[in-house]
Design an enzyme around this catalytic site. Structure first.
Site, PDB file in Angstrom:
ATOM      1  N   CYS A 210      16.106  -9.629  -8.188  1.00 34.43           N
ATOM      2  CA  CYS A 210      15.759 -10.773  -8.451  1.00 34.43           C
ATOM      3  C   CYS A 210      15.557 -12.111  -9.584  1.00 34.43           C
ATOM      4  O   CYS A 210      15.633 -12.746  -9.558  1.00 34.43           O
ATOM      5  CB  CYS A 210      14.661 -10.922  -7.923  1.00 34.43           C
TER       6      CYS A 210
ATOM      7  N   HIS B 140       8.542 -17.783 -10.449  1.00 41.35           N
ATOM      8  CA  HIS B 140       8.757 -16.799  -9.196  1.00 41.35           C
ATOM      9  C   HIS B 140       8.378 -16.504  -7.977  1.00 41.35           C
ATOM     10  O   HIS B 140       9.142 -16.681  -7.373  1.00 41.35           O
ATOM     11  CB  HIS B 140       8.955 -14.755  -9.958  1.00 41.35           C
TER      12      HIS B 140
ATOM     13  N   GLU C 282       1.715 -12.948 -12.241  1.00 38.46           N
ATOM     14  CA  GLU C 282       2.438 -14.157 -11.969  1.00 38.46           C
ATOM     15  C   GLU C 282       1.190 -14.698 -12.575  1.00 38.46           C
ATOM     16  O   GLU C 282       1.000 -16.253 -14.040  1.00 38.46           O
ATOM     17  CB  GLU C 282       3.561 -14.876 -11.496  1.00 38.46           C
TER      18      GLU C 282
ATOM     19  N   LYS D 124      10.674 -21.560  -3.778  1.00 43.08           N
ATOM     20  CA  LYS D 124      11.054 -19.999  -2.193  1.00 43.08           C
ATOM     21  C   LYS D 124      10.343 -20.575  -0.979  1.00 43.08           C
ATOM     22  O   LYS D 124      11.318 -20.188  -0.118  1.00 43.08           O
ATOM     23  CB  LYS D 124      10.540 -18.936  -3.060  1.00 43.08           C
TER      24      LYS D 124
ATOM     25  N   HIS E 179      13.697 -16.396  -0.344  1.00 46.36           N
ATOM     26  CA  HIS E 179      14.207 -15.695  -1.559  1.00 46.36           C
ATOM     27  C   HIS E 179      15.358 -14.915  -1.656  1.00 46.36           C
ATOM     28  O   HIS E 179      15.659 -14.405  -1.112  1.00 46.36           O
ATOM     29  CB  HIS E 179      12.759 -14.614  -1.673  1.00 46.36           C
TER      30      HIS E 179
ATOM     31  N   PHE F  88      12.165  -7.052  -8.519  1.00 49.43           N
ATOM     32  CA  PHE F  88      11.886  -5.774  -8.453  1.00 49.43           C
ATOM     33  C   PHE F  88      13.074  -4.421  -9.589  1.00 49.43           C
ATOM     34  O   PHE F  88      13.900  -4.989  -9.929  1.00 49.43           O
ATOM     35  CB  PHE F  88      12.702  -5.030  -7.452  1.00 49.43           C
TER      36      PHE F  88
END
Lengths: 416, 89
Positions: free
Chosen positions: A176, A308, A319, A340, A345, A404
């Site tokens: 990501c 994110h 976050e 997103k 995503h 990830f």
């Protein structure tokens, strides 16, 4: 040598449309690009939604022989790159190239220019189709261009060939964070004086049956909508797309009278070094702190953070805590949003598509919203710009990506 | 042994395998926390259950309490699996 780095071009393909204008319009309107999956057979999928770039058809841009050599991930990167280079005024022409009259940068600039593209999975449609032939239909051979189509560096190489960019060029794959890492490295290359121009961003076209089954297996997918920071959020929604930026030495851009969209002023990268899927507050915080240091600014200078914001339970609360850790009392004065919620995503393209949203914010003084926001969550208690875009002066903005594998990359943009 | 008990035994075997315990150390009253199963471990258990019983378990790791599948104890999981088998007919 330390130079300033201008953004002089932007091109986008997303579920909100083809072209920066369509992407920006969707973001301003708070429109969702997420809907029922239509581009592939959905029988056997338990998650029936995605952010497909339904308006993008490679056949509209490329000849049949070009399509044979280009996976969708490369097609999208080329179309976005074409728009970015045309806007920058560095090269423009038809992507199809049927007439062989494609404009390229002149050779002197070409050797001082490179390409860095992020993609997580690369040519996954090619992989999916050819595996289906081998294992499903028991065929004995695959298409001769299988390897050059599927390789993760194909989008980078095709952009380099298309525009005659002969300097340092490579592909970054950090899930990501791929395209934020790509933009960060391109930024550093221009700033250091190693190159004058970098074409940088990301592309992902991994809405294939096999990849979607993989995401289903992790049990982190929402089945109805992407609701970042909302208490009733139920997971992420996969998307596809590409966004390509032209990064250019500020003096070079000014000398040729280019339209400067914004300036990139800093980047910060970190690794959680803790867990392969669970994000770490400290790792995220360190990437943001390094970005502020790199840009030579204070937390109070940031007006907007494109989060994110994946809409998984753990990302959004982690976050939020990381932003509070870094920004202290200023956290409550920040505008935050997760776009997103609209474009899904897009994994390896996520950072680049969100850089585009951040450029919209600094260019138009408009915060794109977090749509589908329904219920406040005490663990996500920032001003997440719920549901409707908001006018606000944005001098400096930050864009976060936390991958990830715990690999984080953050960028800071300044209005010009 | 009844089919009902066979389901419980298989679920316990799966959980024991995941937690590296002996089956007799896994009680019907045990909770995932007591057994040391984190959210990723639960995803693996759910996958193994789906494979073993040929069922589809409605489980979302983002919000287990909102899933249509109770995973708060081993007995709850066993009951859930029996329900899914029955619904399958």
């Amino acid at each position: 040598m330390t130079r300033r780095v201008a953004v002089t071009g932007l091109g986008v393909v997303s579920s909100l449309g083809v072209g920066t204008r369509a992407h920006f319009a969707g973001l301003r309107e708070g429109r969702s690009g997420i809907g029922p999956i239509e581009l592939i057979e959905t029988q056997g999928l338990s998650v029936p939604i995605a952010a497909e770039a339904k308006a993008f058809d490679g056949a509209a841009y490329f000849s049949k022989s070009e399509l044979m050599m280009r996976d969708r991930v490369t097609q999208m990167a080329l179309v976005a790159g074409e728009e970015a280079m045309a806007q920058a005024g560095l090269a423009s022409g038809t992507a199809a190239g049927a007439d062989g009259a494609q404009a390229q940068v002149d050779e002197a600039l070409g050797v001082r220019s490179g390409v860095v593209i992020g993609t997580s999975i690369g040519g996954s449609q090619t992989v999916d189709e050819q595996y289906r032939l081998l294992y499903g239909e028991r065929k004995n051979r695959v298409h001769p261009f299988t390897v050059p189509r599927l390789m993760a560096n194909a989008p980078c190489s095709h952009l380099s060939m298309r525009f005659g960019l002969m300097g340092p060029s490579w592909t970054v794959s950090t899930a990501c964070s791929s395209s934020n890492h790509a933009l960060a490295q391109a930024f550093q290359m221009v700033r250091s004086g190693a190159v004058d121009v970098m074409l940088a961003g990301g592309s992902e076209a991994s809405l294939t049956f096999g990849v979607l089954k993989g995401w289903e297996g992790l049990r982190v997918m929402a089945k109805d909508a992407c609701r970042p920071f909302s208490k009733n959020r139920s997971g992420m929604v996969q998307g596809e797309g590409a966004a390509i930026l032209v990064l250019e030495d500020m003096a070079h851009a000014q000398a040729r009278g280019a339209d400067i969209i914004a300036e990139i002023i800093g980047c910060g990268m970190s690794s959680d070094a803790s867990d392969i899927v669970k994000p770490s507050q400290d790792g995220a915080a360190r990437a943001m702190v390094w970005t502020l240091k790199d840009a030579g600014i204070n937390p109070e200078d940031i007006d907007y953070i494109n989060a994110h914001g994946t809409a998984t339970a753990v990302n959004d609360s982690t976050e939020t805590a990381a932003i509070r850790q870094v920004f202290g009392v200023h956290a409550d004065a920040l505008a935050v949003s997760s776009t997103k919620s609209m474009h899904g995503h897009c994994i390896g393209a996520a950072g680049a598509l969100e850089a585009a949203a951040t450029l919209l914010a600094v260019r138009e003084n408009l915060i794109p919203p977090t749509i589908n926001y329904e219920e406040p969550d005490p663990e996500c208690d920032l001003d997440v710009t719920p549901n409707t875009a908001r006018e606000r002066q944005v001098s400096v903005a930050m864009s976060n990506t936390f991958a990830f594998g715990g690999l984080n990359a953050v960028l800071a943009f300044r209005a010009v | 042994m009844s089919d009902q008990d066979a389901v419980a035994q298989k679920v316990i075997e799966i959980i024991a395998e995941q937690t590296m315990l002996e089956p007799d150390q896994v009680a019907l009253s045990s909770t995932p926390e007591e057994l040391g199963i984190d959210s990723l471990g639960l995803v693996e258990v759910v996958f193994a259950i789906e494979e073993a019983f040929d069922v589809s378990v409605p489980y979302n790791a983002n919000d287990p309490s909102e899933s249509d599948f109770d995973i708060t104890s081993v007995s709850a999981v066993v009951e859930g699996v029996k329900r899914l088998i029955a619904e399958k007919g």
